[in-house]
Design a protein around this motif. Structure first.
Motif, PDB file in Angstrom:
ATOM      1  N   ILE A 114      -1.190   7.802 -12.938  1.00  0.00           N
ATOM      2  CA  ILE A 114      -0.207   6.642 -12.795  1.00  0.00           C
ATOM      3  C   ILE A 114      -0.783   5.288 -11.995  1.00  0.00           C
ATOM      4  CG2 ILE A 114       2.115   5.747 -11.965  1.00  0.00           C
ATOM      5  CD1 ILE A 114       2.488   7.801 -14.311  1.00  0.00           C
ATOM      6  N   SER A 115      -0.946   4.197 -12.666  1.00  0.00           N
ATOM      7  CA  SER A 115      -1.252   3.001 -11.854  1.00  0.00           C
ATOM      8  C   SER A 115      -0.404   2.165 -11.384  1.00  0.00           C
ATOM      9  CB  SER A 115      -2.421   2.362 -12.592  1.00  0.00           C
ATOM     10  OG  SER A 115      -1.801   1.981 -13.610  1.00  0.00           O
ATOM     11  N   VAL A 116      -0.379   1.842 -10.146  1.00  0.00           N
ATOM     12  CA  VAL A 116       1.011   0.896  -9.724  1.00  0.00           C
ATOM     13  C   VAL A 116       0.512  -0.515  -9.546  1.00  0.00           C
ATOM     14  CG1 VAL A 116       2.876   0.851  -8.008  1.00  0.00           C
ATOM     15  CG2 VAL A 116       1.944   2.989  -8.487  1.00  0.00           C
ATOM     16  N   ASP A 117       1.304  -1.223 -10.074  1.00  0.00           N
ATOM     17  CA  ASP A 117       0.958  -2.790  -9.703  1.00  0.00           C
ATOM     18  C   ASP A 117       2.376  -3.391  -9.147  1.00  0.00           C
ATOM     19  OD1 ASP A 117       0.053  -5.360 -10.067  1.00  0.00           O
ATOM     20  OD2 ASP A 117       0.704  -5.547 -12.069  1.00  0.00           O
ATOM     21  N   VAL A 118       2.045  -3.829  -7.852  1.00  0.00           N
ATOM     22  CA  VAL A 118       3.097  -4.392  -7.081  1.00  0.00           C
ATOM     23  C   VAL A 118       3.033  -5.778  -7.490  1.00  0.00           C
ATOM     24  CG1 VAL A 118       3.854  -5.035  -4.904  1.00  0.00           C
ATOM     25  CG2 VAL A 118       2.798  -2.739  -4.960  1.00  0.00           C
ATOM     26  N   ARG A 173       0.618  -1.237   0.014  1.00  0.00           N
ATOM     27  CA  ARG A 173      -0.102   0.005  -0.029  1.00  0.00           C
ATOM     28  C   ARG A 173       0.874   1.315   0.081  1.00  0.00           C
ATOM     29  NH1 ARG A 173      -3.238   1.859   5.195  1.00  0.00           N
ATOM     30  NH2 ARG A 173      -1.240   2.752   5.827  1.00  0.00           N
ATOM     31  N   PHE A 174       2.111   1.413   0.597  1.00  0.00           N
ATOM     32  CA  PHE A 174       2.761   2.272   0.808  1.00  0.00           C
ATOM     33  C   PHE A 174       3.514   2.690  -0.588  1.00  0.00           C
ATOM     34  CE2 PHE A 174       7.252   4.084   1.311  1.00  0.00           C
ATOM     35  CZ  PHE A 174       6.908   5.043   1.985  1.00  0.00           C
ATOM     36  N   ILE A 175       3.879   1.692  -1.326  1.00  0.00           N
ATOM     37  CA  ILE A 175       4.449   1.910  -2.730  1.00  0.00           C
ATOM     38  C   ILE A 175       3.463   2.466  -3.479  1.00  0.00           C
ATOM     39  CG2 ILE A 175       5.643   0.721  -4.608  1.00  0.00           C
ATOM     40  CD1 ILE A 175       7.388   1.246  -2.430  1.00  0.00           C
ATOM     41  N   THR A 176       2.348   1.997  -3.626  1.00  0.00           N
ATOM     42  CA  THR A 176       0.963   2.365  -4.422  1.00  0.00           C
ATOM     43  C   THR A 176       0.594   3.962  -4.092  1.00  0.00           C
ATOM     44  OG1 THR A 176       0.169  -0.223  -4.506  1.00  0.00           O
ATOM     45  CG2 THR A 176      -1.283   1.732  -5.028  1.00  0.00           C
ATOM     46  N   GLU A 226       4.863   0.679 -13.016  1.00  0.00           N
ATOM     47  CA  GLU A 226       3.987   1.908 -13.413  1.00  0.00           C
ATOM     48  C   GLU A 226       3.452   2.045 -14.864  1.00  0.00           C
ATOM     49  OE1 GLU A 226       5.935   5.135 -12.155  1.00  0.00           O
ATOM     50  OE2 GLU A 226       6.491   4.731 -10.210  1.00  0.00           O
ATOM     51  N   THR A 227       2.290   2.184 -14.699  1.00  0.00           N
ATOM     52  CA  THR A 227       1.473   2.475 -16.063  1.00  0.00           C
ATOM     53  C   THR A 227       1.085   3.875 -16.136  1.00  0.00           C
ATOM     54  OG1 THR A 227       0.969  -0.061 -16.161  1.00  0.00           O
ATOM     55  CG2 THR A 227      -0.312   1.670 -17.671  1.00  0.00           C
ATOM     56  N   ALA A 228       1.437   4.697 -17.360  1.00  0.00           N
ATOM     57  CA  ALA A 228       1.084   6.201 -17.267  1.00  0.00           C
ATOM     58  C   ALA A 228       0.120   6.107 -18.363  1.00  0.00           C
ATOM     59  CB  ALA A 228       2.267   6.885 -17.620  1.00  0.00           C
TER      60      ALA A 228
END
Length: 229
Positions: A158-162, A104-107, A179-181
């Motif tokens: 920016i969507s983040v996928d861990v 969650r922190f990275i996202t 990261e998807t921009a």
């Protein structure tokens, strides 16, 4: 005329005249205590022997137990192996909870969303895991200053996928994420992979508002992020 009383244990005239009775009486007086003591010592010796046998058996059983210490090794989807530590070592906090908070922190840190209120809530969650005066606080404050998500949301999201969260040591973690921009109209702009290395610590929290954001008191004390080419 007073009669002199005879002692209760004095032998009778018949016993004095019978040599067998006299001999038995003398044997009982002389050797009876020895026989009784010898019997008691034999009982003590038997009990001591049983105790010694049980102790030796216990030592043999303990010595026969396996001395191998199992280690858990986690491998991510890209083939990178990281030792996760001793398998029989218990932790006060469930590692799954720690992984969830780190993810969650990275996202929250790297994501950019168009909803300003949701973005502010994400930033609040990030700072709830940053201790005052730590190196991580300086690094992340500089990141938000140079790459303000409120300004960036006007041109991109920016969507983040861990992808993986792996322990390096008892306090350090390696996080791989993508990261998807996209543009405001949803057009794909870029996809990039990154690797973050975090140092964490657990500290008790007494502030009720902070507990709601960081329930277990997990803090990130240092962080570095590099792009994976």
């Amino acid at each position: 005329m007073n009669k002199q009383s005879k002692p209760a244990d004095a032998p009778s005239a018949h016993e004095q005249l019978n040599p067998y009775i006299s001999a038995r009486r003398e044997w009982n007086e002389r050797y009876g205590d020895y026989v009784s003591q010898a019997k008691n010592w034999r009982i003590v010796a038997v009990l001591s022997g049983i105790t010694a046998v049980m102790a030796v058996a216990g030592v043999i059983y303990i010595g026969a137990q396996s001395k191998f210490i199992p280690y858990v090794v986690a491998v991510d989807q890209h083939g990178s192996a990281v030792a996760a530590g001793i398998a029989d070592r218990a932790s006060a906090t469930d590692p799954r909870v720690i992984r969830s908070l780190i993810g969650r922190f990275i996202t929250d840190l790297r994501g950019v969303i168009s909803d300003q209120q949701a973005e502010k809530a994400a930033i609040d969650r990030v700072y709830s895991m940053l201790p005052s005066g730590a190196a991580s606080t300086t690094v992340i404050s500089g990141w938000f200053k140079d790459q303000s998500p409120f300004s960036r949301s006007a041109t991109e999201t920016i969507s983040v996928d861990v992808e993986s969260i792996l322990p390096i040591s008892s306090k350090s973690w390696q996080v791989d994420f993508r990261e998807t921009a996209r543009s405001p109209n949803g057009m794909l702009l870029s996809k990039k992979r990154y690797r973050a290395t975090l140092t964490t610590q657990l500290s008790p929290i007494t502030n009720e508002q902070l507990i709601r954001l960081n329930p277990i008191g997990l803090f990130v004390t240092d962080i570095s992020i590099t792009q994976i080419l």
